[in-house]
Design a protein around this motif. Sequence first.
Motif, PDB file in Angstrom:
ATOM      1  N   UNK A   1       0.448  -1.738  10.889  1.00 56.42           N
ATOM      2  CA  UNK A   1      -0.312  -0.504  10.780  1.00 56.42           C
ATOM      3  C   UNK A   1       0.357   0.344   9.698  1.00 56.42           C
ATOM      4  N   UNK A   2      -0.234   0.376   8.513  1.00 58.17           N
ATOM      5  CA  UNK A   2       0.388   1.059   7.374  1.00 58.17           C
ATOM      6  C   UNK A   2       0.593   2.544   7.614  1.00 58.17           C
ATOM      7  N   UNK A   3      -0.266   3.165   8.395  1.00 55.96           N
ATOM      8  CA  UNK A   3      -0.126   4.597   8.646  1.00 55.96           C
ATOM      9  C   UNK A   3       1.085   4.909   9.523  1.00 55.96           C
ATOM     10  N   UNK A   4       1.625   3.922  10.223  1.00 57.49           N
ATOM     11  CA  UNK A   4       2.793   4.153  11.065  1.00 57.49           C
ATOM     12  C   UNK A   4       4.113   3.919  10.335  1.00 57.49           C
ATOM     13  N   UNK A   5       4.055   3.459   9.094  1.00 59.09           N
ATOM     14  CA  UNK A   5       5.274   3.234   8.319  1.00 59.09           C
ATOM     15  C   UNK A   5       5.857   4.561   7.838  1.00 59.09           C
ATOM     16  N   UNK A   6       7.174   4.628   7.665  1.00 60.06           N
ATOM     17  CA  UNK A   6       7.766   5.837   7.098  1.00 60.06           C
ATOM     18  C   UNK A   6       7.220   6.094   5.695  1.00 60.06           C
ATOM     19  N   UNK A   7       7.117   7.340   5.301  1.00 62.84           N
ATOM     20  CA  UNK A   7       6.557   7.697   4.001  1.00 62.84           C
ATOM     21  C   UNK A   7       7.269   7.065   2.822  1.00 62.84           C
ATOM     22  N   UNK A   8       8.569   6.781   2.971  1.00 63.25           N
ATOM     23  CA  UNK A   8       9.320   6.185   1.865  1.00 63.25           C
ATOM     24  C   UNK A   8       9.137   4.669   1.755  1.00 63.25           C
ATOM     25  N   UNK A   9       8.430   4.049   2.705  1.00 65.70           N
ATOM     26  CA  UNK A   9       8.169   2.609   2.643  1.00 65.70           C
ATOM     27  C   UNK A   9       7.244   2.310   1.476  1.00 65.70           C
ATOM     28  N   UNK A  10       7.650   1.407   0.614  1.00 65.87           N
ATOM     29  CA  UNK A  10       6.874   1.058  -0.576  1.00 65.87           C
ATOM     30  C   UNK A  10       6.410  -0.393  -0.578  1.00 65.87           C
TER      31      UNK A  10
ATOM     32  N   UNK B   1       2.583  -6.514   0.942  1.00 66.63           N
ATOM     33  CA  UNK B   1       1.811  -5.295   0.797  1.00 66.63           C
ATOM     34  C   UNK B   1       2.702  -4.328   0.034  1.00 66.63           C
ATOM     35  N   UNK B   2       2.176  -3.715  -0.994  1.00 67.56           N
ATOM     36  CA  UNK B   2       2.995  -2.806  -1.794  1.00 67.56           C
ATOM     37  C   UNK B   2       2.155  -1.615  -2.243  1.00 67.56           C
ATOM     38  N   UNK B   3       2.858  -0.523  -2.529  1.00 73.49           N
ATOM     39  CA  UNK B   3       2.163   0.690  -2.956  1.00 73.49           C
ATOM     40  C   UNK B   3       2.113   0.776  -4.473  1.00 73.49           C
ATOM     41  N   UNK B   4       0.911   0.941  -4.974  1.00 77.53           N
ATOM     42  CA  UNK B   4       0.653   1.215  -6.387  1.00 77.53           C
ATOM     43  C   UNK B   4      -0.739   1.834  -6.421  1.00 77.53           C
ATOM     44  N   UNK B   5      -0.808   3.138  -6.503  1.00 73.76           N
ATOM     45  CA  UNK B   5      -2.090   3.851  -6.398  1.00 73.76           C
ATOM     46  C   UNK B   5      -2.782   3.478  -5.090  1.00 73.76           C
ATOM     47  N   UNK B   6      -2.048   3.509  -3.996  1.00 69.86           N
ATOM     48  CA  UNK B   6      -2.536   3.068  -2.697  1.00 69.86           C
ATOM     49  C   UNK B   6      -1.925   1.720  -2.360  1.00 69.86           C
ATOM     50  N   UNK B   7      -2.215   1.226  -1.180  1.00 67.73           N
ATOM     51  CA  UNK B   7      -1.656  -0.064  -0.755  1.00 67.73           C
ATOM     52  C   UNK B   7      -2.457  -1.212  -1.363  1.00 67.73           C
ATOM     53  N   UNK B   8      -1.732  -2.234  -1.820  1.00 69.72           N
ATOM     54  CA  UNK B   8      -2.341  -3.442  -2.379  1.00 69.72           C
ATOM     55  C   UNK B   8      -1.722  -4.666  -1.721  1.00 69.72           C
ATOM     56  N   UNK B   9      -2.429  -5.788  -1.784  1.00 69.03           N
ATOM     57  CA  UNK B   9      -1.947  -7.061  -1.248  1.00 69.03           C
ATOM     58  C   UNK B   9      -1.682  -8.014  -2.403  1.00 69.03           C
TER      59      UNK B   9
END
Length: 87
Positions: free
Chosen positions: A2-11, A68-76
């Motif tokens: 659940x991406x919304x439950x990850x800490x904000x610094x998780x990338x 899953x990584x963040x780059x202008x939102x989450x991507x796979x």
Amino acid sequence: VNLSSLPGEAKEVVLALSLGDRTGCLLENASDIQSGSLVVSAGSQEVARYQFSAHDFDGEKALVLGRLYQKDGWRLGLVSSGFRAGQ
């Protein structure tokens, strides 16, 4: 995950699978997988699916299927790497 439950610094989140007797898994290695899938959903909506089987791997005990990584939102990103020695 659940991406919304990850800490904000998780990338980044690595999606891995570990096999073999030391993991409590009934499968010895990836060649025992008849079929499997990595499914990404947004709520109840399936947005991506990666199908894999023993033909995709050859006796590996650890698999990195994607990230899953963040780059202008989450991507796979699909990785599809295996490691014979395990994790």
